[in-house]
Design an enzyme around this catalytic site. Structure first.
Site: not given
Ligand code: CA
Length: 388
Positions: A173, A202, A228, A254, A276, A303, A340
């Site tokens: 992240k 991300d 991302e 996502e 997703d 996702h 993922e």
């Molecule tokens: Ca993400």
């Protein structure tokens, strides 16, 4: 075969150690599951939404959609999706309604597979693989994120654990902290992983286009496989600007819904398409969004941030994705998909299934049983359910 009953389950599990993405502090994990029963006794499971509050999705299913579905065919998921989408188009093209439709769609494909004794990937036309290489999602921010030395020490420890866990790639992240400090986070993880280990970042749409470009340039030398959600999902011009400015592939999707939402995203905004299944429209829309992406030779890497049902659905779908584009020796993250595998604490993901997903040499096996190919542990379901 008709739909006889539809029941929703809101599952919630508090976290011992809350964590942050760039957008939110997570104090618990939750999932919205739907259980659909047919008049001949088949039970199908679906999941709707990713991390937002599950109550609106449950309300949408229970109060609006379920009454329309009782006594309708249980083995026509494509038709059911089209009819429900047409019904809700004027007020629900994105968000809660599509998450509800996604849960129902996944459950209907599960039912169809169980009724025929075949896994969903067989119904979708057949699998290209029976296992999928996994990348880990982790390295969120701790509550003490503002204490930089302490935060970096915790990051170092977590990155070391991820490296040693058998994963073959990891996504971390960024986006909560100033660009220079997040840059230090990426430098540190790259140093721990070494130069050959696939690393992705991300931002959860933390930046505008200029800040995202600054961030990308700050970390470009770290061999980032993708950046991302650099900008907000609505900011298509921002996506295009970032994509033109950086030498890092751009990923996203996502927070997008249905083939209509994905059209422009696929054409101009992203290099890697991350729908997703629990949000964008289940297996029915997966097929259509994947067809759109294939025109541009862009890989679809879903996702996944939900329960074991969400992981199973993603594996069933990814099993059917052709190498993109075809080569005689597909390479993961180049033209072969990955799944993922969220590594943050989530008992709903880890405990709900009778046979939880486990990494084997960096891969997750595609369930081979009928439907989604997984079974719910009813005792765990009861324990984690806070509302029907
Ligand atoms: Ca993400």
């Amino acid at each position: 075969m008709k739909i006889e009953a539809i029941q929703t389950y809101i599952l919630r599990s508090p976290l011992d150690k809350p964590f942050y993405s760039s957008q939110a502090r997570f104090t618990d994990r939750n999932s919205l599951l739907v259980r659909i029963c047919t008049d001949d006794g088949i039970v199908g499971w679906g999941e709707g939404g990713q991390y937002g509050p599950p109550e609106p999705v449950a309300c949408c299913i229970n109060d609006v959609l379920a009454p329309r579905l009782i006594n309708t065919p249980a083995d026509t998921p494509n038709r059911t999706f089209e009819e429900l989408y047409a019904f809700s188009r004027d007020f629900g093209q994105k968000g809660t309604y599509i998450e509800a439709l996604s849960a129902i769609d996944i459950a209907l494909w599960d039912i169809m597979g169980k009724s025929l004794g075949r896994p969903v990937h067989a119904l979708l036309g057949g699998a290209f693989r029976n296992q999928v290489k996994a990348y880990g999602t982790g390295c969120y921010y701790p509550d003490f994120f503002a204490d930089t030395p302490k935060m970096l020490a915790a990051l170092e420890s977590e990155a070391q654990q991820l490296k040693e866990s058998g994963l073959r790639a990891v996504k971390i992240k960024i986006g909560l902290l100033p660009i220079e400090i997040d840059g230090q986070r990426v430098d540190l993880v790259r140093q721990i992983f070494g130069s050959d280990f696939p690393l992705m970042i991300d931002a959860n749409h933390a930046y505008n286009a200029t800040s995202a470009t600054r961030m990308g340039r700050r970390v470009e030398s770290n061999e980032i496989l993708w950046f991302e959600e650099p900008v907000t999902p609505e900011d298509h011009a921002g996506y295009q600007q970032v994509r033109r400015s950086l030498n890092i592939p751009i990923a996203g999707g996502e927070c997008e819904f249905t083939r209509y939402g994905f059209r422009d995203l696929i054409e101009d905004c992203v290099d890697i398409v991350q729908l997703d299944l629990c949000c964008a429209g289940g297996f029915t829309e997966w097929q259509k969004i994947s067809a759109l992406a294939s025109i541009f030779s862009k890989p679809v890497l879903p996702h996944v941030w939900g329960s074991g049902i969400a992981v199973a659905a993603a594996l069933q779908a990814i099993a059917t994705a052709p190498p993109c584009p075809h080569t005689a020796y597909p390479v993961a993250l180049q033209n072969e998909p990955m799944i993922e595998f969220d590594r943050t604490p989530n008992p709903i993901r880890d405990d709900l299934l009778q046979q939880p997903f486990r990494l084997e040499n960096g891969y997750l096996a595609v369930p081979a049983g009928p439907g989604l190919g997984v079974e719910i542990d009813e005792a765990v379901l009861q324990r984690l359910t806070v509302s029907h």
